[in-house]
Write a protein that holds these residues in place. Structure first.
Motif, PDB file in Angstrom:
ATOM      1  N   THR A 317      42.807  48.147  61.554  1.00 56.55           N
ATOM      2  CA  THR A 317      42.079  46.902  61.286  1.00 56.55           C
ATOM      3  C   THR A 317      41.552  46.810  59.857  1.00 56.55           C
ATOM      4  O   THR A 317      41.082  45.752  59.444  1.00 56.55           O
ATOM      5  N   TYR A 318      41.602  47.913  59.097  1.00 52.47           N
ATOM      6  CA  TYR A 318      41.077  47.894  57.727  1.00 52.47           C
ATOM      7  C   TYR A 318      41.912  46.972  56.833  1.00 52.47           C
ATOM      8  O   TYR A 318      43.129  47.073  56.794  1.00 52.47           O
ATOM      9  N   GLU A 319      41.227  46.083  56.153  1.00 53.17           N
ATOM     10  CA  GLU A 319      41.832  45.132  55.214  1.00 53.17           C
ATOM     11  C   GLU A 319      42.915  44.267  55.875  1.00 53.17           C
ATOM     12  O   GLU A 319      43.866  43.818  55.231  1.00 53.17           O
ATOM     13  N   ALA A 320      42.711  44.030  57.191  1.00 52.58           N
ATOM     14  CA  ALA A 320      43.610  43.103  57.892  1.00 52.58           C
ATOM     15  C   ALA A 320      42.877  41.784  58.075  1.00 52.58           C
ATOM     16  O   ALA A 320      41.669  41.784  58.325  1.00 52.58           O
ATOM     17  N   PRO A 321      43.574  40.661  57.970  1.00 55.01           N
ATOM     18  CA  PRO A 321      42.924  39.383  58.278  1.00 55.01           C
ATOM     19  C   PRO A 321      42.365  39.443  59.700  1.00 55.01           C
ATOM     20  O   PRO A 321      43.064  39.861  60.622  1.00 55.01           O
ATOM     21  N   GLY A 322      41.096  39.070  59.854  1.00 63.68           N
ATOM     22  CA  GLY A 322      40.482  39.130  61.179  1.00 63.68           C
ATOM     23  C   GLY A 322      40.004  40.507  61.567  1.00 63.68           C
ATOM     24  O   GLY A 322      39.605  40.726  62.706  1.00 63.68           O
ATOM     25  N   GLY A 323      40.056  41.449  60.635  1.00 65.36           N
ATOM     26  CA  GLY A 323      39.587  42.807  60.909  1.00 65.36           C
ATOM     27  C   GLY A 323      38.440  43.178  59.993  1.00 65.36           C
ATOM     28  O   GLY A 323      37.651  42.307  59.600  1.00 65.36           O
ATOM     29  N   MET A 324      38.360  44.469  59.654  1.00 66.83           N
ATOM     30  CA  MET A 324      37.321  44.931  58.730  1.00 66.83           C
ATOM     31  C   MET A 324      37.905  44.923  57.322  1.00 66.83           C
ATOM     32  O   MET A 324      38.909  45.587  57.071  1.00 66.83           O
ATOM     33  N   VAL A 325      37.276  44.173  56.465  1.00 65.99           N
ATOM     34  CA  VAL A 325      37.845  44.019  55.122  1.00 65.99           C
ATOM     35  C   VAL A 325      36.981  44.708  54.077  1.00 65.99           C
ATOM     36  O   VAL A 325      35.775  44.872  54.262  1.00 65.99           O
ATOM     37  N   PHE A 326      37.612  45.139  53.012  1.00 62.19           N
ATOM     38  CA  PHE A 326      36.865  45.727  51.895  1.00 62.19           C
ATOM     39  C   PHE A 326      36.154  44.591  51.144  1.00 62.19           C
ATOM     40  O   PHE A 326      36.822  43.673  50.673  1.00 62.19           O
ATOM     41  N   PRO A 327      34.825  44.669  51.031  1.00 59.09           N
ATOM     42  CA  PRO A 327      34.125  43.633  50.261  1.00 59.09           C
ATOM     43  C   PRO A 327      34.378  43.865  48.779  1.00 59.09           C
ATOM     44  O   PRO A 327      34.158  44.961  48.273  1.00 59.09           O
ATOM     45  N   LYS A 328      34.864  42.838  48.107  1.00 59.42           N
ATOM     46  CA  LYS A 328      35.195  42.976  46.693  1.00 59.42           C
ATOM     47  C   LYS A 328      33.957  42.657  45.852  1.00 59.42           C
ATOM     48  O   LYS A 328      33.167  41.774  46.199  1.00 59.42           O
ATOM     49  N   GLY A 329      33.841  43.362  44.743  1.00 59.25           N
ATOM     50  CA  GLY A 329      32.692  43.169  43.868  1.00 59.25           C
ATOM     51  C   GLY A 329      33.115  42.624  42.524  1.00 59.25           C
ATOM     52  O   GLY A 329      34.288  42.303  42.318  1.00 59.25           O
ATOM     53  N   PRO A 330      32.154  42.529  41.595  1.00 58.03           N
ATOM     54  CA  PRO A 330      32.464  42.005  40.262  1.00 58.03           C
ATOM     55  C   PRO A 330      33.586  42.793  39.587  1.00 58.03           C
ATOM     56  O   PRO A 330      34.423  42.214  38.893  1.00 58.03           O
ATOM     57  N   GLY A 331      33.623  44.109  39.827  1.00 63.15           N
ATOM     58  CA  GLY A 331      34.648  44.950  39.213  1.00 63.15           C
ATOM     59  C   GLY A 331      36.058  44.486  39.556  1.00 63.15           C
ATOM     60  O   GLY A 331      36.985  44.630  38.757  1.00 63.15           O
ATOM     61  N   ASP A 332      36.224  43.908  40.743  1.00 62.85           N
ATOM     62  CA  ASP A 332      37.548  43.457  41.174  1.00 62.85           C
ATOM     63  C   ASP A 332      38.024  42.218  40.425  1.00 62.85           C
ATOM     64  O   ASP A 332      39.194  41.858  40.511  1.00 62.85           O
ATOM     65  N   VAL A 333      37.074  41.554  39.755  1.00 61.92           N
ATOM     66  CA  VAL A 333      37.498  40.407  38.943  1.00 61.92           C
ATOM     67  C   VAL A 333      37.204  40.664  37.458  1.00 61.92           C
ATOM     68  O   VAL A 333      37.134  39.739  36.655  1.00 61.92           O
ATOM     69  N   GLY A 334      37.004  41.945  37.138  1.00 62.51           N
ATOM     70  CA  GLY A 334      36.827  42.318  35.733  1.00 62.51           C
ATOM     71  C   GLY A 334      35.480  41.936  35.140  1.00 62.51           C
ATOM     72  O   GLY A 334      35.341  41.787  33.931  1.00 62.51           O
ATOM     73  N   VAL A 335      34.481  41.778  35.999  1.00 62.86           N
ATOM     74  CA  VAL A 335      33.128  41.464  35.509  1.00 62.86           C
ATOM     75  C   VAL A 335      32.250  42.688  35.715  1.00 62.86           C
ATOM     76  O   VAL A 335      32.331  43.357  36.747  1.00 62.86           O
ATOM     77  N   LYS A 336      31.408  42.974  34.716  1.00 62.30           N
ATOM     78  CA  LYS A 336      30.527  44.125  34.861  1.00 62.30           C
ATOM     79  C   LYS A 336      29.075  43.653  34.851  1.00 62.30           C
ATOM     80  O   LYS A 336      28.647  42.993  33.911  1.00 62.30           O
ATOM     81  N   ILE A 337      28.354  43.967  35.923  1.00 64.01           N
ATOM     82  CA  ILE A 337      26.932  43.630  36.005  1.00 64.01           C
ATOM     83  C   ILE A 337      26.132  44.906  35.784  1.00 64.01           C
ATOM     84  O   ILE A 337      26.404  45.921  36.423  1.00 64.01           O
ATOM     85  N   ARG A 338      25.159  44.847  34.877  1.00 70.64           N
ATOM     86  CA  ARG A 338      24.365  46.054  34.626  1.00 70.64           C
ATOM     87  C   ARG A 338      23.237  46.166  35.643  1.00 70.64           C
ATOM     88  O   ARG A 338      22.622  45.168  36.021  1.00 70.64           O
ATOM     89  N   GLN A 339      23.006  47.384  36.103  1.00 64.91           N
ATOM     90  CA  GLN A 339      21.899  47.639  37.031  1.00 64.91           C
ATOM     91  C   GLN A 339      20.907  48.559  36.346  1.00 64.91           C
ATOM     92  O   GLN A 339      21.298  49.526  35.682  1.00 64.91           O
TER      93      GLN A 339
END
Lengths: 696, 168
Positions: A317-339
């Protein structure tokens, strides 16, 4: 009449739903869901009652210094400078005499931790922990052990789910607005929803199938589902070949757990267990087998959670539509947020009070084990603890055996409570630093991970009503006094936000219109063949893993049958309802209190009959090995397992100035004597609490 | 003539009481008076599962309103669009409306010594919005519709359910 709309983040509970505050002439008129984010104004009752919370005077209104014995309710009002100087002097003295690790800090987890955690990190103590010992430690640690991901390292794709199975997750009473709506949509679409619980709930009422099972038997049922999937070869062979290690060990474990065995253990019919397993396989991989939310259940809860994740793994079910998906963050779209926490030095001293990382290697430092704090304080084991900052966390209300916890707190040099509320811990503190409410303050930028990652901001909607201060200001001021404020590089919250956003092209102004910044319009999916990001050394899901066995922790433990219950002995089960969750924002809330002023005690008709009890009777509940009964009102029902006694959590308030909730109902944590214990999953074993019931 | 109706989809309602709180926000009501009310009925076992229903009870805004007929001061008024509401300046607190209403709709506002009741959030309606209970409902179980739209939806739902059992 000037009306404006401020888009923000709710603070009534830990769901942190997106909200839109309708402000009329400087006052909150309404609080709605944020339509820019959720597509509607809908918001749960707690969220809506944020207005009543804001305009309730029964909360700390100025900094307060204790002016009598702890818990006596005698306070001296203080100016901010005086209170901050007092705290800073104490913290400096503790560090000088005992080292930074003699200070501990706890909170309720979540993404709004940057200010206090950065402060604490710079102070130099490794002893941060949060409330997850009574919440989700075991499910977090179970997922970490198998995938290197926390529980929230995966999200649930309800919108495309074709089969939903829940073990006791009360979606429709322990409500998050978006999730509850998703579940109702799913049911309306005709998706099969099977709910397994020890009692009837509103969730069970709406489910396609409901099985009321013996408390403590869930692991037998989950193991039998594994058995059926493996025996009937219903597993996803390709996904297993690509992503799963240790299948054979799991198969060997599951061999003996037949559905017939599980039926005997749990009362759930063997045929139903087979049917659920087969139906899930049929719908796979678009299946959600919910791994758990509040999972401080029994001593072996860790193994139940591992089994549930294992079923997900076998069904792919991992990363399947209708299953448990990996939540994507800013890094996945090339954005870096400083903490802020990212740039503060890590404490030099790493030995923690709870032994994680020294004597216990398989549990996460990120959550810690709050339940071990009393022992550490009282026995100075492994070293003395002298100070404690409780940041919006109320261990005396949320951890088992509050009397034992309180006794340990007595020994501290200083207990500081930073809160918007009179918490029970605040009531017993030396200093209360009143924080602005979530409607009165702006917080740090948070990342809303998901298939379409976003940034979100809690934005101040109204002026503070009292002499309170926002969190970012409080910790900045303390840091200045201790000479560590270089790690909180801002003077205003806008400066802090812009610091976090530096290099992204965004500024704090970009949140004004909708409360969020969309980082992408398209869903991001990883390749299920070679793009999944499990964080174990092998890069795969490890059903069998040396890191555990090296610590002496077996990967699969045999099922242990719970004890028999008869006579006057019951197993304590607690839960939530929509108007009243764990938050200290609900019990004394004028509007929510009106709907549910106290908790009722539920037991099964057959047990009540044997004890000569009926609905409406006053009964006593007595914890094990302690003659301190509490009195409650009974409701008899056919729809609960006979072993169980159920009540809502969060009642029996001990703070006298909370005039509505004070003294009303039964305080379940007071019944959980002896449960300040470490278990294999790091959770307090709350459902291993046994109580005696008698007519009052 | 009565133009409005709040249609509750019982299958979507989770009995969370959000409607009641959103209503109190709109009308600045504290504990006590409840313009709308969720009443839980059940559970009763159907198809092996104990099912409960949560009934949403606002004012029905009757065409021939008992409360209006009973009100001696003319405080209980009706608008052209059928909304029945209390003009607080005229209400003397006699509670005749509470006595008269067969469904227990009018409420007593202890703080102000006046009758108070659901007015379908007429101030919001006049701004082109929907009643607060409908707007804020957690699961979108409430719909602000014309009465015949609600009937149509119910018929269509019924048709779907019986057709599922047809032996084609």
């Amino acid at each position: 009449m000037a009306t404006r709309f401020v888009h923000s983040i709710c603070g009534m509970c830990t769901f942190r739903c997106p909200i839109t505050v309708e402000v009329r002439d400087g006052r909150v008129k309404h609080i709605w869901g944020n339509p820019h984010v959720t597509g509607g104004y809908n918001l749960c009752p707690r969220g809506a009652a944020g207005r009543a919370f804001e305009y309730d005077d029964e909360r700390p209104q100025t900094p307060l210094l204790r002016d009598g014995a702890r818990g006596s309710g005698r306070w001296k009002k203080a100016a901010w400078d005086e209170a901050l100087d007092f705290v800073a002097d104490k913290l400096a003295a503790i560090k000088e005499k005992h080292g930074a690790k003699a200070l501990v800090m706890s909170d309720r987890g979540g993404p709004h931790r940057e200010f206090h955690r950065t402060f604490f990190q710079a102070y130099g103590s490794p002893n941060y922990f949060n409330h997850h010992a009574t919440c989700s430690n075991s499910v977090h640690n179970a997922h970490m052990s198998m995938t290197g991901l926390a529980r929230n390292g995966v999200a649930y794709d309800y919108k495309r789910c074709k089969y939903l199975l829940s073990f006791g997750r009360n979606f429709l009473e322990a409500v998050g607005t978006g999730e509850a709506k998703n579940i109702i949509d799913l049911i309306e679409r005709g998706t099969t929803f099977t709910h397994i619980d020890v009692r009837w709930t509103y969730t069970g009422s709406k489910a396609t199938n409901l099985y009321v099972v013996k408390p403590g038997s869930d692991y037998a049922i989950a193991s039998a589902m594994l058995h059926v999937l493996i025996k009937e070869n219903l597993v996803n062979r390709e996904f297993i070949a690509d992503w799963v290690n240790g299948f054979d060990d799991l198969a060997a474990f599951a061999r003996d757990y037949t559905p017939e065995f599980a039926e005997q253990a749990s009362g759930m019919p063997a045929d139903a267990i087979r049917r659920v397993a087969r139906d899930m396989a049929e719908a796979a991989p678009s299946v959600l087998l919910y791994p758990g939310y509040m999972t401080a259940w029994g001593s072996n809860d860790y193994y139940l959670r591992r089994a549930l994740y294992a079923i997900n793994a076998l069904l792919g079910t991992y990363e399947a539509p209708g299953g448990m998906v990996f939540p994507k963050g800013p890094g996945d779209v090339g954005v870096k947020i400083r903490q802020l926490t990212g740039q503060a030095p890590k404490p030099e001293e790493s030995e923690r009070f709870d032994g994680i990382g020294t004597t216990c290697h398989h549990l996460g430092k990120g959550w810690g084990m709050a339940q071990l704090l009393p022992k550490a304080i009282l026995e100075e084991d492994p070293y003395p603890i002298r100070g404690y900052i409780a940041q919006r966390h109320d261990p005396l209300a949320s951890l088992p055996d509050p009397a034992a916890f309180k006794q340990a707190l007595e020994k501290l040099d200083i207990l500081v409570s930073v809160d918007v509320n009179w918490s029970e811990t605040a009531w017993n503190a030396d200093v209360i630093l009143p924080e602005c409410t979530y409607l009165e303050r702006t917080d740090n930028v948070i990342v809303r991970k998901g298939l379409k990652p976003r940034l979100a901001l809690r934005q101040q909607a109204v002026e503070p009503r009292f002499d309170s201060r926002p969190r970012w200001w409080i910790y900045k001021q303390l840091a200045k006094r201790l000479g560590i404020d270089e790690f909180l590089p801002y003077e205003t919250i806008e400066e802090e936000i812009d610091w976090q956003l530096e290099g992204t092209g965004y500024t704090h102004k970009d949140f004004e219109e909708t409360g969020e910044i969309k980082l992408t319009d398209e869903e991001i999916w990883y390749d299920r063949k070679d793009g999944l990001k499990f964080k174990k050394r092998s890069g795969k899901i490890e059903l069998q893993c040396d890191e555990l066995t090296d610590c002496g922790v077996p990967c699969w433990a045999p099922y242990e049958a719970p004890p028999e219950f008869n006579g006057d002995k019951f197993r304590l089960i607690t839960g939530k309802k929509a108007v009243h969750t764990q938050g200290r924002t609900t019990a004394n809330n004028p509007l929510l209190h009106e709907i549910t002023p106290e908790n009722t005690i539920y037991i099964h008709t057959s047990r009540a009959k044997n004890l000569g009890l009926k609905t409406g009777d006053k009964i006593t509940l007595t914890p094990e090995e302690e003659d301190k009964p509490q009195t409650g009102t009974l409701e008899v029902t056919d729809f609960i397992h006979p072993d169980a006694v159920f009540m809502l959590h969060g009642f029996g308030d001990t703070v006298p100035v909370r005039s509505r909730s004070f003294g009303k109902g039964v305080k379940n944590m007071q019944l959980s004597t002896g449960k300040l214990r470490q278990t294999v999953g790091g959770n307090c074993p709350l459902t291993d609490t046994f109580v005696q019931i008698a007519k009052a | 003539m009565s133009e409005h109706y709040i249609d509750q989809d019982l299958k979507r309602c989770i009995g969370c009481h959000a409607c009641e709180i959103h209503c109190k926000n709109e009308h600045d009501l504290g504990p006590g008076p409840q313009h709308c009310l969720i009443v839980k009925v059940g559970p009763k076992v159907r198809d092996g599962v104990p099912r409960a229903q949560f009934l949403f009870l606002p004012c029905f805004h009757c065409e021939q309103a008992w409360c209006m007929a009973a009100c001696p001061t003319g405080a209980m008024k009706k608008r052209e669009d059928g909304i029945v509401w209390v003009d607080r300046d005229l209400c003397v607190g006699c509670k005749a409306c509470i006595t008269a209403c067969p469904w227990g709709v009018p409420q007593w506002d202890e703080e102000n010594g006046k009758a108070t009741k659901c007015d379908y959030c007429k101030d919001r309606i006049d701004r082109g919005l929907e009643p607060a209970c409908v707007t804020g409902c957690t699961t979108k179980a409430l719909r602000w519709v014309k009465p015949n739209e609600a009937s149509k939806r119910k018929r269509e739902q019924f048709a779907k359910e019986i057709a599922e059992n047809f032996n084609y």
